[in-house]
Write an enzyme that holds these catalytic residues in place. Structure first.
Site, PDB file in Angstrom:
ATOM      1  CD  GLU A  52      -2.402   1.522   0.110  1.00 29.79           C
ATOM      2  OE1 GLU A  52      -3.276   0.842  -0.568  1.00 29.79           O
ATOM      3  OE2 GLU A  52      -2.341   2.826  -0.321  1.00 29.79           O
ATOM      4  CB  CYS A  83       1.683  -3.266  -7.266  1.00 28.98           C
ATOM      5  SG  CYS A  83      -0.138  -2.888  -7.164  1.00 28.98           S
ATOM      6  NE  ARG A 112      -2.828   4.916  -3.909  1.00 25.61           N
ATOM      7  CZ  ARG A 112      -3.643   5.290  -2.881  1.00 25.61           C
ATOM      8  NH1 ARG A 112      -4.504   6.416  -2.898  1.00 25.61           N
ATOM      9  NH2 ARG A 112      -4.129   4.050  -2.198  1.00 25.61           N
ATOM     10  CB  ILE A 141      -3.329  -7.250  -5.973  1.00 29.88           C
ATOM     11  CG1 ILE A 141      -3.249  -8.519  -6.579  1.00 29.88           C
ATOM     12  CG2 ILE A 141      -4.091  -7.143  -4.783  1.00 29.88           C
ATOM     13  CD1 ILE A 141      -2.383  -9.481  -5.573  1.00 29.88           C
ATOM     14  CG  HIS A 182       1.663  -7.893  -7.435  1.00 32.57           C
ATOM     15  ND1 HIS A 182       2.339  -7.492  -6.165  1.00 32.57           N
ATOM     16  CD2 HIS A 182       0.497  -7.399  -7.649  1.00 32.57           C
ATOM     17  CE1 HIS A 182       1.405  -6.472  -5.583  1.00 32.57           C
ATOM     18  NE2 HIS A 182       0.436  -6.440  -6.490  1.00 32.57           N
ATOM     19  CD  GLU A 184       5.421  -8.749  -6.296  1.00 36.30           C
ATOM     20  OE1 GLU A 184       5.992  -8.986  -7.675  1.00 36.30           O
ATOM     21  OE2 GLU A 184       4.905  -8.278  -5.563  1.00 36.30           O
TER      22      GLU A 184
HETATM   23  N1  GLN Z   1      -3.360  -0.031  -4.323  1.00 39.23           N
HETATM   24  C1  GLN Z   1      -2.271  -0.191  -3.753  1.00 39.23           C
HETATM   25  C2  GLN Z   1      -1.578   1.317  -3.617  1.00 39.23           C
HETATM   26  O1  GLN Z   1      -2.268   2.253  -3.995  1.00 39.23           O
HETATM   27  C3  GLN Z   1      -1.286  -0.871  -4.640  1.00 39.23           C
HETATM   28  C4  GLN Z   1      -1.761  -2.395  -4.490  1.00 39.23           C
HETATM   29  C5  GLN Z   1      -0.651  -3.258  -4.760  1.00 39.23           C
HETATM   30  O2  GLN Z   1       0.534  -3.094  -4.364  1.00 39.23           O
HETATM   31  N2  GLN Z   1      -1.051  -4.685  -4.803  1.00 39.23           N
HETATM   32  O3  GLN Z   1      -0.491   1.367  -3.008  1.00 39.23           O
END
Ligand code: GLN
Length: 203
Positions: A52, A83, A112, A141, A182, A184
């Site tokens: 996040e 991400c 975002r 995600i 991702h 990973e």
């Molecule tokens: N929505 C997340 C953000 O703003 C990112 C999500 C993620 O890394 N899977 O940081």
């Protein structure tokens, strides 16, 4: 793990740190968590994981890590963000929090949570020409996407079907690499291989 591979840190203040460490080791690097300025000074390169970005920003500022991260990046340390990590490397954010800061360095505008609430999480096969002919199994995600890129940014991948067709989801600018998804979390190590190769070239 190979004993002579480059030493790559994974920013370990929040997010999926272990998965990146496994992927880096699979790509021939030595991998360590980075949680302090002295950790950062000891590594050849850094991965900023998914998680996040608002929390990562807040904790990096609170821990006094934001400026050292910016300094390391400006000095040419290779960095790979996935991400939330992509958001951390972006120069500009849309739909960020007003107090959200980034390490920056990538001349991109990133949005975002761009794919919307209905599609919080999905997997898509994405063509990444620089990684070969086989599509990459990209796991998104609550992912961002890249709204726009500056002249020096190389677009590595776009979503090639569906509602978000054409959207940029992987970029490179010099020693900086970023994916909206991702790598990973898949068994496919090609992005980590590419990054470790970039690190070897700058060592
Ligand atoms: N929505 C997340 C953000 O703003 C990112 C999500 C993620 O890394 N899977 O940081």
């Amino acid at each position: 793990m190979t004993s002579d591979g480059p030493l790559v840190g994974v920013l370990a203040i929040q997010g999926d740190v272990r998965e990146h460490m496994w992927s880096l080791r699979a790509a021939g690097a030595r991998a360590v968590p980075v949680g302090s300025t002295s950790d950062l000074e000891s590594v050849d390169a850094l991965v900023l994981p998914g998680g996040e970005s608002t929390t990562m920003s807040k904790l990096a500022l609170a821990d006094g890590l934001m400026e050292p991260l910016r300094t390391a990046r400006a000095a040419g340390m290779p960095m790979f963000g996935s991400c939330a990590g992509m958001i951390m490397l972006a120069d500009r954010i849309q739909d960020g929090r007003p107090d959200q800061e980034t390490v920056g360095g990538l001349d991109i505008v990133v949005r975002r949570n761009a794919f919307g609430r209905q599609v919080d999480s999905f997997e898509a096969a994405v063509a990444v020409p620089c990684l070969g002919e086989t599509d990459f199994p990209a796991i998104f995600i609550r992912a961002p996407w890249v709204e726009s890129v500056g002249d020096d940014v190389q677009v590595l991948a776009r979503v090639d079907r569906g509602l978000a067709e054409g959207t940029i989801v992987a970029v490179r600018q010099g020693s900086l690499l970023a994916t909206a998804f991702h790598p990973e979390l898949t068994g496919d190590s090609r992005f980590h291989d590419l990054f470790v190769q970039m690190v070897r070239q700058t060592r």
